[in-house]
Design a protein around this motif. Sequence first.
Motif, mmCIF file in Angstrom:
data_model
loop_
_atom_site.group_PDB
_atom_site.id
_atom_site.type_symbol
_atom_site.label_atom_id
_atom_site.label_comp_id
_atom_site.label_asym_id
_atom_site.label_seq_id
_atom_site.Cartn_x
_atom_site.Cartn_y
_atom_site.Cartn_z
ATOM 1 N N TRP A 70 3.968 -8.384 -8.418
ATOM 2 C CA TRP A 70 5.241 -7.689 -7.703
ATOM 3 C C TRP A 70 5.759 -8.610 -6.371
ATOM 4 C CZ3 TRP A 70 3.152 -6.702 -2.950
ATOM 5 C CH2 TRP A 70 1.693 -6.428 -2.887
ATOM 6 N N LYS A 346 1.300 -2.080 6.204
ATOM 7 C CA LYS A 346 1.383 -0.596 5.773
ATOM 8 C C LYS A 346 0.837 0.197 6.955
ATOM 9 C CE LYS A 346 0.205 -0.901 1.074
ATOM 10 N NZ LYS A 346 -0.754 -0.365 0.204
ATOM 11 N N ARG A 373 7.266 -7.704 3.873
ATOM 12 C CA ARG A 373 7.057 -6.298 3.037
ATOM 13 C C ARG A 373 6.423 -5.585 3.789
ATOM 14 N NH1 ARG A 373 7.760 -6.203 -2.232
ATOM 15 N NH2 ARG A 373 7.710 -8.604 -2.362
ATOM 16 N N GLN A 375 5.490 -1.077 4.627
ATOM 17 C CA GLN A 375 5.615 0.376 4.134
ATOM 18 C C GLN A 375 5.334 1.124 5.282
ATOM 19 O OE1 GLN A 375 3.056 1.501 1.115
ATOM 20 N NE2 GLN A 375 4.309 3.307 0.487
ATOM 21 N N GLN A 377 4.722 5.104 5.852
ATOM 22 C CA GLN A 377 4.548 6.424 5.174
ATOM 23 C C GLN A 377 4.160 7.483 6.009
ATOM 24 O OE1 GLN A 377 1.854 5.942 1.882
ATOM 25 N NE2 GLN A 377 2.512 7.799 0.863
ATOM 26 N N PHE A 405 11.757 -6.693 2.759
ATOM 27 C CA PHE A 405 11.602 -5.442 1.780
ATOM 28 C C PHE A 405 10.834 -4.316 2.686
ATOM 29 C CE2 PHE A 405 10.951 -9.346 -0.678
ATOM 30 C CZ PHE A 405 11.812 -9.294 -1.590
ATOM 31 N N TYR A 407 9.915 -0.546 3.193
ATOM 32 C CA TYR A 407 9.845 0.629 2.329
ATOM 33 C C TYR A 407 9.439 1.736 3.470
ATOM 34 C CZ TYR A 407 8.784 -2.737 -1.506
ATOM 35 O OH TYR A 407 8.795 -3.388 -2.400
ATOM 36 N N ASP A 409 8.960 5.994 3.523
ATOM 37 C CA ASP A 409 8.582 7.211 2.530
ATOM 38 C C ASP A 409 8.215 8.194 3.613
ATOM 39 O OD1 ASP A 409 7.506 8.610 0.586
ATOM 40 O OD2 ASP A 409 6.213 7.322 0.046
#
Lengths: 481, 254
Positions: A70, A346, A373, A375, A377, A405, A407, A409
């Motif tokens: 990915w 992350k 990239r 994230q 959360q 990218f 993300y 959440d």
Amino acid sequence: MSKDNQILEDLNSKEYEHGWSVNFETDEAPLGLNEDIIRWISTKKEEPLWLLEWRLKAFKTWQAMKEPEWANVHYAKMDLQALRYYSAPKQSKKPKNINEVDPELIAIYERLGISLNEQKRLQGIAIDVVLDSVSVATTFKETLGMLGIIFCSFSEAVKEHPELIQKYLGSVVPMTDNYYAALNAAVFSDGSFCYIPKGVRCPMELSTYFRINAANTGQFERTLIVADDSSYVSYLEGCTAPQRDENQLHAAVVEIYAGAHAEVKYSTVQNWFPGDKDGKGGIFNFVTKRGICAGDHSKISWTQVETGSAVTWKYPSCILKGDYSIGEFYSVAVTNNYQQADTGTKMIHIGKNTKSRIVSKGISAGKSQNSYRGQVQVMKRAHNARNFSQCDSLLMGDQCGAHTFPYIDIANPSAKVEHEATTSKIGEDQIFYCNQRGIATEDAVALIVNGYAKEVLNQLPMEFAVEAQKLLALTLEGSVG
Amino acid sequence: MLSIKNLHASIEGTPILRGINLEVKAGEVHAIMGPNGSGKSTLASVLAGREEYEVTEGEVIFQGKELLELSPEDRAREGVFLAFQYPIEIPGVSTTNFLRTALNQVREYRGLEPLDAVKFLSLMKEKMALVEIDQKLLSRSLNEGFSGGEKKRNEIFQMAMLEPVLSILDETDSGLDIDALRIVSNGVNKLKSEKTATIVVTHYQRLLDYIVPDFVHVLYKGRIVKSGTKELALELEEKGYDWIKEEVDSTATV
């Protein structure tokens, strides 16, 4: 533009400074990967049975896993059976202290500018050095021992402090976490272990220096840092490798545990061989780094300066489990020529009133591709979670790429999450302005790039920051007109 | 000190300068005036060595050296300073850090030892007073978020620090209110000496009330079409540029 291109061409002459290797007798595992090799490694390291079983379980899981695809990186997959999973410099007996270490090994590190001689070392940094698969020396052990701080090679920790290793190994990055983490769990050979007892503030920077010397050898080290309640430690990691035509694999795992009110600062200056100007050779850097803020009011801060490697796949992350815990990620990732980097973080908010901060500065030059990239959360019970992310990209020339990218959440409506992003180009205007004040173009680029990355570089300990600044300038030498 | 002979320059094939001749001696102040698009800023940029402009003909001798043969940074190190019309922002780099890098590179070129932090700071203090600039401004990112006046004042501060032989002020008055104009001009005047020269590029006469020129040149269509003393500037202020345009255009069509 024509000048841009011309200067980009000139870059070809720039060479990787640490591209040499040394021939000395080594103790090697046969090529390939299977259960027998894992047993071989475990026996070689005189490991207890539980650890062998742990490795074999990881290997089984790994066999059922697929290499992740990915990430925004493209490369010919490595034949993992063609690699050697253990290579160690031959020493007649295990050195008890630094004075017994093979002078030839010490010479290697002197050449890298790292003195293992405690008297010559800069005050305030204890260092563990890992060559290929094993730790060859750890300095300042006695001084640290007086405070109850444990700082030693991973192998030694397995023997001397099995209860700590058994408790924390794989507790932050489970052996089955991902393809490379599982591979590492099966074949890891050495690394550093550090334990800071309750209430102790580590008086010096702890540091591990990784070097891959042997050919066709993967380096799979594990670092485990445990900061007990109300303790503090600042940890540094540096790395280099010889210049080789083929790709080499570096798949490390770093785990950090922070108890209540504990703080861990982890800084990396990554300078693996990036491959040559045509994209030949270079290190595949597939690393899993994660920390858990297990206790309330704990804090983990990652700072990374990524300048090397052909392909980087790396996401130092924080699990914010304790209430009021804080996670930080500061990153400068530079890519040039055909380098590819897919890196970020992350931040997983579990506890109440947890905070995270992400500052990512990408710099792309040549024909490289640089991706952020990340994230964020926020779990259901993470009331009042806060995150601030800033992702900036700087482009040099017109043949490189920068990608973001993010993300996000969110499962708790009280969360406050901010994301800012910018993309800019080093302007000819900026360079000319510097030139007009008497500053040469190379120095102008260094000045502008360091200014751009300042927020991250400021997070590094002093000596590391100076090294990182020089490295940034060197990596980008000649990449703009 | 500076001798420009038959200088032609173009940008992307379009000629902008079409035969400039100018002699500047030490101690002099020259004003270059002219309507928009006459080539004033181009002249300043060509002298400083800006890449986009191609010199197609002519020569420039600066203190016995072929200026056009030198790289932009070497021109600066030889003592040519350009105060930019639109100073450039460099995020994350303080004026102090920027100037220390610049000054030490200039010193190295001239065979001088780099200034240590203490000496550099005391030099800064001295020059700060000269151009009435606040220390706070100097520790901020270079030109980032500066007001128009702050940017121009910062340019003059840099000029004071680098002690150039030839200073070229490109429309330094644009965007300045009357107080800022006075401060900036005072700075320039204090920096003048018998050994240095100044070229003031401006559209308006206003600036020349503060920085009094020895000579005024009118640039039109890439040539100096009229030269005189400061009275010429006053005449232009009163009558505008049209009479000069007419004069030139009527002779050109013959």
